[in-house]
Scaffold this active site. Structure first.
Site, PDB file in Angstrom:
ATOM      1  N   HIS A 346       0.796  -1.230   0.000  1.00  0.00           N
ATOM      2  CA  HIS A 346       0.000   0.000   0.000  1.00  0.00           C
ATOM      3  C   HIS A 346       0.818   1.265   0.000  1.00  0.00           C
ATOM      4  O   HIS A 346       0.250   2.351   0.015  1.00  0.00           O
ATOM      5  CB  HIS A 346      -0.904   0.048   1.239  1.00  0.00           C
ATOM      6  CG  HIS A 346      -2.101  -0.824   1.132  1.00  0.00           C
ATOM      7  ND1 HIS A 346      -3.274  -0.406   0.568  1.00  0.00           N
ATOM      8  CD2 HIS A 346      -2.293  -2.110   1.499  1.00  0.00           C
ATOM      9  CE1 HIS A 346      -4.161  -1.390   0.604  1.00  0.00           C
ATOM     10  NE2 HIS A 346      -3.591  -2.438   1.162  1.00  0.00           N
ATOM     11  N   LYS A 526      -9.271  13.789   3.852  1.00  0.00           N
ATOM     12  CA  LYS A 526      -8.375  12.641   3.890  1.00  0.00           C
ATOM     13  C   LYS A 526      -7.469  12.845   5.093  1.00  0.00           C
ATOM     14  O   LYS A 526      -7.469  13.912   5.696  1.00  0.00           O
ATOM     15  CB  LYS A 526      -7.550  12.539   2.602  1.00  0.00           C
ATOM     16  CG  LYS A 526      -6.931  13.893   2.188  1.00  0.00           C
ATOM     17  CD  LYS A 526      -6.153  13.810   0.881  1.00  0.00           C
ATOM     18  CE  LYS A 526      -7.019  13.761  -0.351  1.00  0.00           C
ATOM     19  NZ  LYS A 526      -6.954  12.507  -1.079  1.00  0.00           N
ATOM     20  N   ARG A 527      -6.666  11.832   5.458  1.00  0.00           N
ATOM     21  CA  ARG A 527      -5.715  12.053   6.537  1.00  0.00           C
ATOM     22  C   ARG A 527      -4.823  13.247   6.212  1.00  0.00           C
ATOM     23  O   ARG A 527      -4.514  13.506   5.042  1.00  0.00           O
ATOM     24  CB  ARG A 527      -4.867  10.782   6.756  1.00  0.00           C
ATOM     25  CG  ARG A 527      -5.627   9.673   7.436  1.00  0.00           C
ATOM     26  CD  ARG A 527      -6.096  10.063   8.828  1.00  0.00           C
ATOM     27  NE  ARG A 527      -4.969  10.126   9.746  1.00  0.00           N
ATOM     28  CZ  ARG A 527      -4.686   9.204  10.663  1.00  0.00           C
ATOM     29  NH1 ARG A 527      -5.478   8.155  10.819  1.00  0.00           N
ATOM     30  NH2 ARG A 527      -3.656   9.347  11.456  1.00  0.00           N
ATOM     31  N   LYS A 532       0.171  14.559   1.088  1.00  0.00           N
ATOM     32  CA  LYS A 532      -1.156  14.828   0.508  1.00  0.00           C
ATOM     33  C   LYS A 532      -1.364  16.326   0.234  1.00  0.00           C
ATOM     34  O   LYS A 532      -2.294  16.723  -0.429  1.00  0.00           O
ATOM     35  CB  LYS A 532      -2.252  14.290   1.430  1.00  0.00           C
ATOM     36  CG  LYS A 532      -2.293  12.750   1.490  1.00  0.00           C
ATOM     37  CD  LYS A 532      -3.372  12.269   2.444  1.00  0.00           C
ATOM     38  CE  LYS A 532      -3.399  10.767   2.629  1.00  0.00           C
ATOM     39  NZ  LYS A 532      -4.224  10.075   1.598  1.00  0.00           N
ATOM     40  N   THR A 634      -8.621   6.315  -2.644  1.00  0.00           N
ATOM     41  CA  THR A 634      -9.964   5.804  -2.933  1.00  0.00           C
ATOM     42  C   THR A 634     -10.973   6.932  -2.764  1.00  0.00           C
ATOM     43  O   THR A 634     -12.039   6.887  -3.360  1.00  0.00           O
ATOM     44  CB  THR A 634     -10.346   4.634  -2.010  1.00  0.00           C
ATOM     45  OG1 THR A 634     -10.062   5.010  -0.654  1.00  0.00           O
ATOM     46  CG2 THR A 634      -9.594   3.380  -2.377  1.00  0.00           C
ATOM     47  N   LYS A 638     -14.590   8.010  -4.898  1.00  0.00           N
ATOM     48  CA  LYS A 638     -15.905   8.340  -4.332  1.00  0.00           C
ATOM     49  C   LYS A 638     -16.404   9.669  -4.891  1.00  0.00           C
ATOM     50  O   LYS A 638     -17.579   9.812  -5.243  1.00  0.00           O
ATOM     51  CB  LYS A 638     -15.808   8.442  -2.799  1.00  0.00           C
ATOM     52  CG  LYS A 638     -15.326   7.183  -2.097  1.00  0.00           C
ATOM     53  CD  LYS A 638     -14.984   7.494  -0.622  1.00  0.00           C
ATOM     54  CE  LYS A 638     -14.142   6.409   0.008  1.00  0.00           C
ATOM     55  NZ  LYS A 638     -13.491   6.843   1.269  1.00  0.00           N
TER      56      LYS A 638
HETATM   57  C1  PLP Z   1     -12.217   6.964   1.599  1.00  0.00           C
HETATM   58  C2  PLP Z   1     -11.768   7.380   2.923  1.00  0.00           C
HETATM   59  C3  PLP Z   1     -10.408   7.622   3.146  1.00  0.00           C
HETATM   60  C4  PLP Z   1      -9.360   7.528   2.053  1.00  0.00           C
HETATM   61  O1  PLP Z   1      -9.278   8.780   1.419  1.00  0.00           O
HETATM   62  P1  PLP Z   1      -8.044   9.158   0.460  1.00  0.00           P
HETATM   63  O2  PLP Z   1      -8.474  10.465  -0.116  1.00  0.00           O
HETATM   64  O3  PLP Z   1      -7.982   8.090  -0.576  1.00  0.00           O
HETATM   65  O4  PLP Z   1      -6.843   9.261   1.300  1.00  0.00           O
HETATM   66  C5  PLP Z   1     -10.001   8.016   4.404  1.00  0.00           C
HETATM   67  N1  PLP Z   1     -10.884   8.164   5.400  1.00  0.00           N
HETATM   68  C6  PLP Z   1     -12.206   7.977   5.216  1.00  0.00           C
HETATM   69  C7  PLP Z   1     -13.133   8.167   6.355  1.00  0.00           C
HETATM   70  C8  PLP Z   1     -12.692   7.559   3.983  1.00  0.00           C
HETATM   71  O5  PLP Z   1     -13.999   7.343   3.811  1.00  0.00           O
END
Ligand code: PLP
Length: 789
Positions: A346, A526-527, A532, A634, A638
């Protein structure tokens, strides 16, 4: 599954009365939610038992998905949607004077994960149930999931999360499924005599697929003491010490480690990883042997997937069980294990790759240390890799190499990432084992992330192309034929507006900030991590604010910048970025001169439920990581499904999103992976970028003057110094390109007819990013399992 209103109503009342012991006039919202949850849960039992029976009867191969994280979120609405009870549940609960969505929102999130990796595991569980892949998810039943985040003076403060203080209606304790897990001790002859033991006790949650066609099990392990209580000590009056064995064991499943991309060599973490893995493997062997099969047949019946290196001890542990407990020859055991195991990588970040000091590894797991050394010498003998390649090196056990060597397939999670796994992470192992590394681009479940989270848009989609797209997401392509239909475009836009209105209401109520649904909702959730680049986003926000103030009468597209995300508690640089975002928000939101033209909001405690609220309301998806650093992402998928075009770099799965949606529907900017690597080698690269950018100079000057921290003007001097001199993530180098891409966004958004087409094309072309596609691909390329449905 033909459930009428009357039977659901009767079931809810029955559970309220007999399961909860409550009389309807005195029932609270909690009681009603629990009663509804039990009534819905009852409908899962049929498919669950049926799936298990079929798997046994047909001798089907099963997938075992080992993951230290499952970021599940809430389950009630998910189950209701997958069982097709959505309208019925609303109606029935309204009949009791209860608002269904109000009840749904009372359920605590199961936050047994940090971010993308844990959420992927949850999406995979749902997709395996939907496509009919017999599977068990194995994880840890943490008492405390990911910490709760709040802001004090703009800074992140963590507090423990306590999802289990309420009864969890979705789990079934299975005290009969319990295994002893050993640690430490000695090797006597060839036998390991552990010095400490705990018991892993199973808790099962059924995972129901779309339309209830199949259900699998998520089995989470809780740690229990082998001896409950020291009665001697208690009788001697030492009441605290009497409870020690229990306290010691329970720390193992007490709390989720809150780091997502950095690795800390903590002994408790190694113990947690072994605890999960050993319990899972003992359970797998027990089930296999119960079917009357022999251990030699394992690979025909068992596929074990390791979600990152966290369960990589599975290789040596499976060998140990086969050799020490089932008398298999070492080399046969090794080959058997390799045929069962797969490893998903990952991350390329070196700080995330697990390495354990050999003294610690050898102390906690002495038998496994011996086995790891034998695996290493088998590998050298059999494959003759370059002499410097090995699992044990510089007095460390390297879990990436261990996972690789013990697997028959290794996969990356996007096309770009899988190539980088071959060329930069494991180049020697790739040459030694050509064909072993494959790609499996991530996906997300469209049931949760579209059908459930975005009912307005789902309605528009079904209206246009009919039902059934939820489990056949490529059918969204059919929307293309409707994009030139004005009625469809209006409906698409109206759905987005409805979501934005709902979000504005929630932001007003929870943040006390008024935002206009006419504004462009620009979302980065995101985190929080340097790679990022939330920092790039907030610097550009400052630039935008500055321009609005300089040209007070120019027409501008109003924007709301929405941030969400947690920092690891010990990650100082990320916490500084959080502080800066909140400081900028306070100044911008109080600026009457700018007014509605720019707002910045950062609701605390981003989690799955907040994502379900924000993503459907987003106009723009921020995916701006430094190229070569985001394995896949991911969140990006979404947003795309929900009709938000991406502003982003050529990183992770953005590359494939761009390919699917077309360059005219994606705001691409920034250095490529190769350019980023070369750029870092240029002396004074960031200072040069700053000198070359009028706007960036102004932005950094505003921060340096304390415009956003008047109470402490030098608050960000450290941060600024790093941008000037240690800008590893190339924020300065990409600033102008990002700012220009944002101007292109404004231009496109200013014409609603252009924008709605872009948004609709994003949804229409998102079919590839269903996790059903990902799971079918794992089944074919790695697991060798045909779908049961
Ligand atoms: C989808 C999701 C992530 C992953 O987000 P990235 O933008 O791909 O880092 C992290 N936290 C939550 C709560 C999510 O639903």
């Amino acid at each position: 599954m033909h459930l009428t209103k009357d039977t659901l109503r009767a079931d809810v009342l029955r559970h309220l009365t007999y399961t909860l012991g409550k009389d309807a006039p005195h029932a609270s919202a909690y009681d009603w939610r629990m009663a509804l949850s039990y009534a819905v849960r009852d409908r899962i039992m049929g498919p669950w038992f049926q799936s298990t029976r079929r798997t046994w009867a047909e001798g089907r191969k099963r997938v075992y998905y080992l993951s230290m994280e499952f970021l599940i979120g809430r389950l009630l609405q998910d189950a209701v949607v997958n069982l097709g009870l959505d309208d019925l549940a609303r109606e029935v609960m309204a009949g009791f004077g209860q608002d269904f969505m109000g009840l749904v929102e009372g359920e605590p999130d199961a936050a047994l994960g940090n971010g993308g990796l844990g959420r992927l595991a949850a999406c995979f569980m749902e997709s395996m149930a939907t496509v009919g892949c017999p599977a068990y998810g194995y994880g840890i039943r943490y008492e405390h999931g990911l910490f709760r985040q709040r802001f004090e003076g703009g800074q992140q403060v963590e507090s423990p999360e306590d999802w289990l203080t309420q009864t969890n209606p979705w789990e079934f304790p299975r005290p009969e499924s319990a295994y002893t897990i050993g640690f430490k001790g000695q090797i006597e002859g060839e036998r390991w005599v552990p010095g400490e033991t705990v018991v892993a006790s199973a808790h099962d949650t059924p995972v129901i697929g779309w339309q209830g066609g199949w259900a699998n099990t998520l089995r989470l392990w809780a740690a229990k003491p082998t001896t409950l209580f020291d009665l001697d000590r208690f009788n001697r009056g030492d009441h605290t010490a009497a409870a020690e064995p229990e306290a010691l064991a329970r720390t193992l499943s007490r709390v989720l480690y809150p780091d997502d991309t950095t690795y800390q060599g903590k002994e408790l973490r190694l113990k947690q990883e072994y605890f999960l893995t050993s319990a899972a493997l003992q359970d797998i062997l027990r089930r296999h042997l119960a079917a009357g099969l022999s251990v030699a047949d394992l690979p025909a019946h068992v596929a074990i997937q390791m979600n990152d290196t966290h369960p990589a001890i599975a290789g040596p542990e499976l060998i140990r069980l086969l050799v020490d407990e089932h008398a298999m020859a070492f080399d046969t055991a090794l080959e058997t294990a390799r045929a069962c195991l797969g490893y998903t990588n990952h991350t390329l970040l070196p700080e995330a790759l697990e390495k354990w000091p050999t003294y610690m590894f050898g102390t906690v797991l002495p038998r496994h240390m011996q086995i790891v050394e034998r695996i290493d010498s088998w590998h050298r003998r059999t494959f003759h890799p370059p002499h410097y390649v090995g699992i044990v090196k510089h007095h460390e056990v390297r879990m990436g190499e261990l996972a690789f060597i013990m697997s028959h397939k290794v996969n990356g999670v996007s096309a770009l990432h899988s190539e980088l796994v071959k060329t930069s992470l494991f180049p020697e192992l790739h040459r030694t084992h050509p064909g072993q590394i494959v790609n499996q681009t991530n996906g997300v479940t469209p049931r949760r992330w579209l059908a459930m989270a975005n009912r307005p848009l789902s309605g528009v989609i079904t209206q246009a192309i009919g039902p059934g797209w939820e489990a056949d997401l490529d059918r969204l392509k059919g929307l293309e034929n409707h994009i030139e239909d004005k009625g469809f475009r209006d409906a698409f836009q109206a759905a987005k507006r409805q979501n934005k209105q709902a979000l504005a209401g929630w932001i007003a109520a929870s943040q006390g900030v008024q935002i206009s649904p006419d504004a462009l909702f620009d979302v980065q959730v995101k985190r929080i991590h340097e790679y990022k680049r939330q920092l790039l986003n907030i610097l550009q926000t400052i630039a935008h604010w500055h321009r609005l103030r300089e040209t007070p009468h120019a027409s501008a597209v109003p924007r709301v910048k929405i941030f969400g995300g947690k920092s690891a508690p010990g990650y100082a640089a990320a916490k500084e970025i959080i502080h800066l975002i909140n400081d900028v928000a306070a100044v911008v939101n109080a600026d009457a001169q700018v007014g509605d033209r720019l707002k910045v909001v950062y609701p605390a405690n981003y989690n799955v439920s907040m994502a379900e609220r924000l993503i459907p309301a987003a106009d723009l998806s921020e995916q701006i990581s430094t190229a070569g650093m985001e394995a896949s992402g991911t969140g990006n998928m979404k947003f795309m499904m929900n009709g938000a075009p991406t502003i982003g770099t050529l990183d992770g799965a953005n590359v494939e999103i761009l390919q699917e949606v077309g360059a005219e529907n994606f705001f691409l900017f920034g250095l490529t992976t190769d350019e980023a690597i070369r750029r870092r080698e240029t002396p004074n690269q960031s200072a040069r970028a700053i000198e070359g950018s009028e706007m960036l100079k102004i932005v950094l000057q505003l921060i340096a003057e304390g415009r956003f921290s008047p109470d402490q003007p030098d608050r960000y001097h450290g941060l600024l110094h790093r941008i000037w001199h240690h800008d590893h993530f190339l924020v300065a180098a990409d600033f102008d390109a990002y700012d220009a891409a944002q101007a292109r966004v404004d231009q496109a958004y200013a014409d609603p007819e252009i924008w709605v087409r872009m948004a609709a094309r994003n949804t229409a072309r998102s079919g590839f990013f269903s996790s059903d596609r990902t799971i079918r691909s794992y089944m074919k390329d790695i697991w060798n399992i045909p779908p049961a449905l």
